[in-house]
Motif scaffolding. Structure first.
Motif, short mmCIF file in Angstrom:
data_model
loop_
_atom_site.label_atom_id
_atom_site.label_comp_id
_atom_site.label_asym_id
_atom_site.label_seq_id
_atom_site.Cartn_x
_atom_site.Cartn_y
_atom_site.Cartn_z
N PHE A 55 1.08 -1.23 -0.16
CA PHE A 55 -0.16 0.23 -0.33
C PHE A 55 1.01 1.72 -0.04
O PHE A 55 0.53 1.81 -0.69
CB PHE A 55 -0.56 -0.39 1.23
N GLY A 56 1.97 1.58 1.01
CA GLY A 56 3.02 2.24 0.95
C GLY A 56 3.35 2.29 -0.25
O GLY A 56 3.77 4.15 -0.99
N GLU A 57 3.89 1.52 -0.67
CA GLU A 57 5.19 0.98 -2.35
C GLU A 57 3.90 2.03 -3.21
O GLU A 57 5.01 2.91 -3.77
CB GLU A 57 5.51 0.01 -2.41
N MET A 58 2.99 1.30 -3.07
CA MET A 58 1.80 2.15 -4.19
C MET A 58 2.43 4.10 -3.99
O MET A 58 2.08 4.76 -4.83
CB MET A 58 0.20 1.35 -4.49
N LEU A 59 1.45 4.65 -3.68
CA LEU A 59 1.85 5.84 -2.74
C LEU A 59 2.59 6.14 -2.98
O LEU A 59 3.10 7.55 -3.42
CB LEU A 59 0.89 6.54 -1.31
N ALA A 90 7.58 4.94 6.69
CA ALA A 90 8.32 4.42 6.45
C ALA A 90 8.50 3.26 5.01
O ALA A 90 9.25 3.39 4.62
CB ALA A 90 8.79 3.05 7.25
N ASP A 91 7.55 3.23 4.55
CA ASP A 91 7.16 2.50 3.64
C ASP A 91 7.80 3.56 2.32
O ASP A 91 7.99 3.07 1.20
CB ASP A 91 5.82 1.62 3.22
N VAL A 92 7.15 5.12 2.48
CA VAL A 92 7.10 5.75 1.34
C VAL A 92 8.75 6.19 1.60
O VAL A 92 8.60 6.48 0.07
CB VAL A 92 5.77 6.95 1.44
N LEU A 93 8.67 6.44 1.94
CA LEU A 93 9.51 6.52 2.65
C LEU A 93 11.30 6.15 1.76
O LEU A 93 12.11 6.37 1.11
CB LEU A 93 10.47 7.32 3.97
N ARG A 94 11.26 4.43 1.85
CA ARG A 94 12.26 4.32 1.13
C ARG A 94 11.70 3.68 -0.53
O ARG A 94 13.09 3.64 -0.96
CB ARG A 94 11.57 2.32 1.99
N ALA A 97 13.60 6.89 -1.20
CA ALA A 97 14.74 6.51 -1.19
C ALA A 97 15.35 6.07 -2.43
O ALA A 97 16.72 5.95 -3.48
CB ALA A 97 15.46 6.39 0.00
N GLY A 98 14.86 5.40 -3.07
CA GLY A 98 14.99 4.08 -4.39
C GLY A 98 15.27 5.28 -5.25
O GLY A 98 15.99 5.41 -6.65
N ALA A 99 14.83 6.40 -5.28
CA ALA A 99 14.84 7.38 -6.27
C ALA A 99 15.53 8.73 -6.09
O ALA A 99 15.27 9.53 -7.24
CB ALA A 99 12.82 8.02 -6.93
N GLY A 100 16.20 8.29 -5.34
CA GLY A 100 17.23 9.89 -5.11
C GLY A 100 16.36 10.54 -3.94
O GLY A 100 16.80 12.29 -4.13
N LEU A 101 15.25 10.36 -3.23
CA LEU A 101 14.93 11.63 -2.76
C LEU A 101 14.65 11.38 -1.63
O LEU A 101 14.15 10.18 -0.77
CB LEU A 101 13.53 11.84 -2.99
N LYS A 102 15.59 12.11 -0.50
CA LYS A 102 15.21 11.92 0.31
C LYS A 102 14.93 13.25 1.69
O LYS A 102 15.79 13.81 2.32
CB LYS A 102 17.09 11.72 1.50
N PRO A 103 13.42 13.25 2.01
CA PRO A 103 13.31 14.60 2.05
C PRO A 103 13.02 14.91 3.43
O PRO A 103 13.27 13.90 4.52
CB PRO A 103 12.30 14.26 1.58
N GLU A 120 10.12 5.89 16.87
CA GLU A 120 11.01 4.47 16.79
C GLU A 120 11.34 4.67 15.27
O GLU A 120 12.05 3.68 14.52
CB GLU A 120 10.17 3.78 17.63
N LYS A 121 9.60 4.00 14.64
CA LYS A 121 9.76 3.58 13.23
C LYS A 121 10.82 4.89 12.22
O LYS A 121 11.00 3.55 11.11
CB LYS A 121 8.46 3.83 12.62
N LEU A 122 10.96 5.94 11.97
CA LEU A 122 11.85 6.71 11.17
C LEU A 122 12.84 6.82 11.45
O LEU A 122 13.60 8.30 11.39
CB LEU A 122 10.36 7.57 11.52
N GLN A 123 13.60 6.06 12.49
CA GLN A 123 15.04 6.71 12.52
C GLN A 123 15.66 6.38 12.21
O GLN A 123 15.32 6.09 10.17
CB GLN A 123 15.75 5.61 13.83
N GLY A 124 16.58 7.96 11.59
CA GLY A 124 17.58 8.58 10.41
C GLY A 124 16.93 9.07 9.60
O GLY A 124 17.62 9.49 8.12
N HIS A 125 15.84 8.94 9.88
CA HIS A 125 14.86 10.32 8.84
C HIS A 125 15.03 11.80 9.83
O HIS A 125 15.29 11.56 11.09
CB HIS A 125 13.54 9.74 8.75
#
Ligand code: SAH
Length: 347
Positions: A55-59, A90-94, A97-103, A120-125
Motif C-alpha cells: 500500500f505504502g509502496e504504491m502511494l 516508512a514505506d513511502v520514504l523507502r 530513497a530508491g529514486a534519490g529523494l531523502k526529504p 521509533e519507526k522513522l529513525q534516520g529521518h
C-alpha cells in the motif's frame, strides 16, 4: 466497569449540560489516541498500511512520480497527516530513497503516544512533529493522509437542530433521539478547514493523496460508528476506549479545495492501486516468497483491492496545483479530463 475518563466526561455533562456529538467524538478520540496504540492486528482496527507494505509502496510511487515530473525540486518535503504507527511513512520514504529523494519529514500528529511510535519507526529521518497543518513550512510538499479525515469530529443535525449527547445515572451516555421520518445530517467543519489549508499549501507546489472510507456525493445520514477489537460497537459504550469514526464526505472536501487546487477523483482504492501496478508488485514479491508468505501476499492484495473488501468503500482523492501539466497516475484519463473541464468551467 467505568473508566476514569468516562466518569470525568459524565461529571462534565452533569455540571454543564449536554455536549454536541462533535465535542463528544473529539473528547473520546483525544483520550483514545493518547492512551492506546490502537492500530494493527493486536489493536482495535487495522489500516491499509498495516495490512501490507504494498500500500505504502504504491502511494510512494505516485508521489515520487509527481516529484520527478515536477523536475525533482530540491526543496521537497514529505508531509503526513495522522501517521498512526508510522508504517505508511516508512514505506513511502523507502520508495523515495530508491529514486534519490531523502526529504525532511513533517508529521501532523496530536497524540504523544503515536508520536513515540512514529519516532521509533522513522529513525534516520529528519522528522518534525506538528499539532496542526498550519505550522508545516511552505515548500514543495508530497502529502499523504490515510484514515485521517475519518477521525475528525462531525456535527450532527436533526431538522437544523444540533444533536447533543446526554448522560444520566440510569442510561449512561446517549444522544438526542431521531424522531420518526427525520434524518441525521452530518458535517465536519474541522475537516473542511484542514482541507482548505492543504489545498492552499499544494497551490505552491507538490501534491496530496487523501485516502479514506466515505462517499463521493450526497448526504448519507448518520455514519458515526465505533470499532473495538475489530467489531462494530455502540458509539456510547466505553467512551475513550474504542475508535470512533465517521464516513468522509469527499464532495465537501472537493468543494473546499477546488478554488485553490486541482482535485482528482475520488476513485475506488482498488482501481487506484491496480492502475499503479499493485498486482504486478504482488507477483514480484511472491517470486521470492515461501508458501505461507505467498498466501499472505495474496490475502493482503485481496483485502486492499477487492470491491467486497476495501477496494470500493475506501476512496482516493488526488490534489495538485491548479495550473499544472502533470500526468498523474492512478486516475483514469477520463476522470482527469472531466475534472479539468468541470473545474475550468466553475472557476
Ligand atoms: N494513518 C494511519 C493512522 C490512522 S488513525 C494508518 O493508516 O494506519 C488516525 C491518526 O490520526 C492517529 O495517528 C491519530 O493520533 C491521529 N489524529 C487524530 N486526530 C488528529 C488531529 N486532530 N490532528 C492530528 N492527528 C490526529
Amino acid at each position: 466497569m467505568t473508566s476514569a475518563f468516562a466518569k470525568e466526561l459524565a461529571q462534565h455533562i452533569s455540571d454543564n449540560g449536554p455536549i454536541t456529538v462533535a465535542d463528544y467524538m473529539s473528547a473520546c478520540l483525544q483520550h483514545y489516541y493518547a492512551t492506546v496504540p490502537a492500530i494493527g492486528t493486536a489493536g482495535d482496527f487495522t489500516t491499509a498500511p498495516e495490512i501490507s507494505q504494498m500500500f505504502g509502496e504504491m502511494l510512494g510511487a505516485w508521489l515520487v512520480d509527481i516529484w520527478m515530473q515536477s523536475g525533482r525540486p530540491d526543496n521537497a518535503q514529505y508531509v503526513e497527516l495522522g501517521p498512526g504507527r508510522g508504517t505508511l511513512a516508512a514505506d513511502v520514504l523507502r520508495v523515495f530513497a530508491g529514486a534519490g529523494l531523502k526529504p525532511p519529514v513533517h508529521l501532523v500528529e496530536t497524540s504523544p503516544e503515536m508520536r513515540r511510535l512514529q519516532k521509533e519507526k522513522l529513525q534516520g529521518h529528519d522528522v518534525t512533529w506538528h499539532d496542526t497543518f498550519d505550522t508545516v513550512p511552505a515548500g514543495f510538499s508530497l502529502i499523504a493522509a490515510n484514515e485521517f479525515f475519518d477521525a475528525l469530529p462531525v456535527h450532527q443535525y436533526i431538522d437544523d437542530t444540533e444533536r447533543r449527547v446526554h448522560w444520566d445515572q440510569g442510561r449512561g451516555f446517549y444522544a438526542d433521539p431521531v424522531p420518526k421520518g427525520e434524518k441525521i445530517v452530518e458535517s465536519s467543519p474541522v475537516s473542511c478547514a484542514i482541507a482548505d489549508t492543504l489545498a492552499r499549501h499544494v497551490q505552491n507546489g507538490g501534491a496530496a493523496l487523501i485516502i479514506d472510507y466515505g462517499y463521493a456525493a450526497g448526504e448519507k445520514g448518520e455514519t458515526l460508528q465505533a470499532v473495538s477489537r475489530h467489531r462494530y460497537a455502540s458509539v456510547f459504550d466505553n467512551p475513550g476506549a474504542q475508535d470512533i469514526t465517521a464516513h468522509v464526505d469527499f464532495a465537501a472536501l472537493a468543494r473546499v479545495m477546488s478554488p485553490y487546487a486541482f482535485v482528482l477523483g475520488p476513485v475506488g482504492q482498488g482501481d487506484f492501486l491496480q492502475r499503479l501496478g499493485m498486482t504486478q508488485r504482488a507477483e514480484a514479491l511472491t517470486r521470492h516468497a515461501n508458501d505461507s508468505q505467498k498466501k499472505d501476499i495474496q490475502t493482503a492484495l485481496f483485502r486492499l483491492v477487492a470491491p467486497s473488501e476495501m477496494g470500493q468503500l475506501f476512496k482516493v482523492m488526488g490534489v495538485l496545483p491548479k495550473q499544472n501539466n502533470l500526468n498523474p497516475a492512478g486516475f483514469a484519463d477520463a476522470e482527469i479530463q472531466n475534472n479539468r473541464h468541470r473545474q475550468n468551467s466553475t472557476g
